[in-house]
Design a protein around this motif. Structure first.
Motif, PDB file in Angstrom:
ATOM      1  N   ASP A  67       0.834  -1.208   0.000  1.00  0.00           N
ATOM      2  CA  ASP A  67       0.000   0.000   0.000  1.00  0.00           C
ATOM      3  C   ASP A  67       0.866   1.255   0.000  1.00  0.00           C
ATOM      4  O   ASP A  67       2.093   1.174  -0.045  1.00  0.00           O
ATOM      5  CB  ASP A  67      -0.994  -0.013   1.166  1.00  0.00           C
ATOM      6  CG  ASP A  67      -0.337   0.161   2.526  1.00  0.00           C
ATOM      7  OD1 ASP A  67       0.904   0.285   2.592  1.00  0.00           O
ATOM      8  OD2 ASP A  67      -1.068   0.170   3.536  1.00  0.00           O
ATOM      9  N   HIS A  68       0.230   2.419   0.033  1.00  0.00           N
ATOM     10  CA  HIS A  68       0.990   3.676  -0.087  1.00  0.00           C
ATOM     11  C   HIS A  68       1.890   3.943   1.110  1.00  0.00           C
ATOM     12  O   HIS A  68       2.816   4.733   1.036  1.00  0.00           O
ATOM     13  CB  HIS A  68       0.036   4.852  -0.332  1.00  0.00           C
ATOM     14  CG  HIS A  68      -0.886   5.125   0.812  1.00  0.00           C
ATOM     15  ND1 HIS A  68      -2.013   4.379   1.035  1.00  0.00           N
ATOM     16  CD2 HIS A  68      -0.832   6.050   1.785  1.00  0.00           C
ATOM     17  CE1 HIS A  68      -2.639   4.840   2.108  1.00  0.00           C
ATOM     18  NE2 HIS A  68      -1.943   5.850   2.577  1.00  0.00           N
ATOM     19  N   ASN A  69       1.638   3.267   2.260  1.00  0.00           N
ATOM     20  CA  ASN A  69       2.499   3.428   3.438  1.00  0.00           C
ATOM     21  C   ASN A  69       3.630   2.402   3.483  1.00  0.00           C
ATOM     22  O   ASN A  69       4.463   2.451   4.367  1.00  0.00           O
ATOM     23  CB  ASN A  69       1.667   3.310   4.719  1.00  0.00           C
ATOM     24  CG  ASN A  69       0.701   4.457   4.855  1.00  0.00           C
ATOM     25  OD1 ASN A  69       0.999   5.581   4.468  1.00  0.00           O
ATOM     26  ND2 ASN A  69      -0.473   4.173   5.396  1.00  0.00           N
ATOM     27  N   ASP A 110       0.581   0.224  -4.821  1.00  0.00           N
ATOM     28  CA  ASP A 110      -0.342   1.356  -4.814  1.00  0.00           C
ATOM     29  C   ASP A 110       0.165   2.444  -5.745  1.00  0.00           C
ATOM     30  O   ASP A 110       1.367   2.707  -5.805  1.00  0.00           O
ATOM     31  CB  ASP A 110      -0.479   1.888  -3.384  1.00  0.00           C
ATOM     32  CG  ASP A 110      -1.604   2.880  -3.240  1.00  0.00           C
ATOM     33  OD1 ASP A 110      -1.418   4.041  -3.660  1.00  0.00           O
ATOM     34  OD2 ASP A 110      -2.666   2.494  -2.729  1.00  0.00           O
ATOM     35  N   ARG A 111      -0.749   3.081  -6.460  1.00  0.00           N
ATOM     36  CA  ARG A 111      -0.366   4.139  -7.405  1.00  0.00           C
ATOM     37  C   ARG A 111       0.334   5.296  -6.702  1.00  0.00           C
ATOM     38  O   ARG A 111       1.272   5.880  -7.234  1.00  0.00           O
ATOM     39  CB  ARG A 111      -1.613   4.659  -8.111  1.00  0.00           C
ATOM     40  CG  ARG A 111      -1.303   5.771  -9.098  1.00  0.00           C
ATOM     41  CD  ARG A 111      -2.531   6.369  -9.682  1.00  0.00           C
ATOM     42  NE  ARG A 111      -3.340   5.327 -10.309  1.00  0.00           N
ATOM     43  CZ  ARG A 111      -4.430   5.560 -11.015  1.00  0.00           C
ATOM     44  NH1 ARG A 111      -4.854   6.770 -11.169  1.00  0.00           N
ATOM     45  NH2 ARG A 111      -5.102   4.571 -11.556  1.00  0.00           N
ATOM     46  N   ASP A 112      -0.103   5.613  -5.493  1.00  0.00           N
ATOM     47  CA  ASP A 112       0.481   6.735  -4.757  1.00  0.00           C
ATOM     48  C   ASP A 112       1.628   6.305  -3.845  1.00  0.00           C
ATOM     49  O   ASP A 112       2.184   7.132  -3.136  1.00  0.00           O
ATOM     50  CB  ASP A 112      -0.605   7.428  -3.931  1.00  0.00           C
ATOM     51  CG  ASP A 112      -1.714   7.977  -4.807  1.00  0.00           C
ATOM     52  OD1 ASP A 112      -1.402   8.427  -5.925  1.00  0.00           O
ATOM     53  OD2 ASP A 112      -2.889   7.941  -4.384  1.00  0.00           O
ATOM     54  N   GLY A 113       1.966   5.025  -3.848  1.00  0.00           N
ATOM     55  CA  GLY A 113       3.034   4.526  -2.990  1.00  0.00           C
ATOM     56  C   GLY A 113       4.408   4.807  -3.574  1.00  0.00           C
ATOM     57  O   GLY A 113       4.563   5.223  -4.719  1.00  0.00           O
ATOM     58  N   LYS A 114       5.410   4.542  -2.748  1.00  0.00           N
ATOM     59  CA  LYS A 114       6.789   4.727  -3.190  1.00  0.00           C
ATOM     60  C   LYS A 114       7.264   3.497  -3.939  1.00  0.00           C
ATOM     61  O   LYS A 114       6.894   2.364  -3.626  1.00  0.00           O
ATOM     62  CB  LYS A 114       7.699   4.971  -1.988  1.00  0.00           C
ATOM     63  CG  LYS A 114       7.415   6.270  -1.282  1.00  0.00           C
ATOM     64  CD  LYS A 114       8.368   6.462  -0.142  1.00  0.00           C
ATOM     65  CE  LYS A 114       8.102   7.780   0.540  1.00  0.00           C
ATOM     66  NZ  LYS A 114       8.994   8.009   1.673  1.00  0.00           N
ATOM     67  N   TYR A 115       8.091   3.730  -4.928  1.00  0.00           N
ATOM     68  CA  TYR A 115       8.654   2.644  -5.729  1.00  0.00           C
ATOM     69  C   TYR A 115       9.548   1.746  -4.871  1.00  0.00           C
ATOM     70  O   TYR A 115       9.674   0.555  -5.137  1.00  0.00           O
ATOM     71  CB  TYR A 115       9.439   3.224  -6.903  1.00  0.00           C
ATOM     72  CG  TYR A 115      10.129   2.193  -7.737  1.00  0.00           C
ATOM     73  CD1 TYR A 115       9.410   1.353  -8.567  1.00  0.00           C
ATOM     74  CD2 TYR A 115      11.510   2.035  -7.690  1.00  0.00           C
ATOM     75  CE1 TYR A 115      10.039   0.389  -9.336  1.00  0.00           C
ATOM     76  CE2 TYR A 115      12.147   1.077  -8.448  1.00  0.00           C
ATOM     77  CZ  TYR A 115      11.404   0.268  -9.267  1.00  0.00           C
ATOM     78  OH  TYR A 115      12.035  -0.693 -10.019  1.00  0.00           O
TER      79      TYR A 115
END
Length: 145
Positions: A67-69, A110-115
């Motif tokens: 996820d984004h976190n 997640d699209r907004d997560g870090k690579y």
């Protein structure tokens, strides 16, 4: 008589001298033989494609979600998605793939997560002995079929 003797001595040849052409051909052959192995020194990368068809597997895939976190979630076969830490995920997926070598392993980020989160999961899956990993995506909302 003197003119006829001179004419016989300087008779023109009507043959083509192919030796220079053979030399050029051999030089080009050597150049291509040296250059060809250098062209194949690349890394195989499977790039994503737009409007790709979904996979049709007989077995349910193993899905690792990030996820984004950076929290990891694991879905093994038909089980529900459950939160998991990195070491446990690595051990479970490694054991599951060793038991079922034909199963697909997919990573969903997640699209907004870090690579970095996806990259760490890929590295851990490689250490777990997973040979092939796919990346999941959502189909485009306006895609035509």
């Amino acid at each position: 008589m003197r003119s006829s003797a001179r004419h016989k001595r300087f008779k023109l040849k009507s043959e083509i001298n192919v030796v220079p052409y053979i030399d050029v051909m051999l030089v080009l052959l050597i150049i291509f033989m040296v250059a060809t192995p250098m062209l194949n020194a690349n890394v195989d990368v499977n790039l994503p494609q737009a409007n790709a068809k979904s996979l049709q597997d007989k077995k349910e895939p193993v899905i690792v979600s990030v996820d984004h976190n950076g929290q990891l979630y694991l879905t093994l076969g038909t089980e529900k998605k459950q939160p998991i830490d990195a070491q446990t995920m690595q051990a479970k997926v490694g054991a599951f793939v060793k038991a079922n070598p034909e199963v697909s392993v997919l990573v969903a980020g997640d699209r907004d997560g870090k690579y970095d989160g996806v990259y760490q999961v890929l590295a851990q899956l490689q250490q777990a002995g997973v040979a092939k990993v796919g990346l999941m995506s959502q189909p485009e909302s306006g895609s035509k079929k």
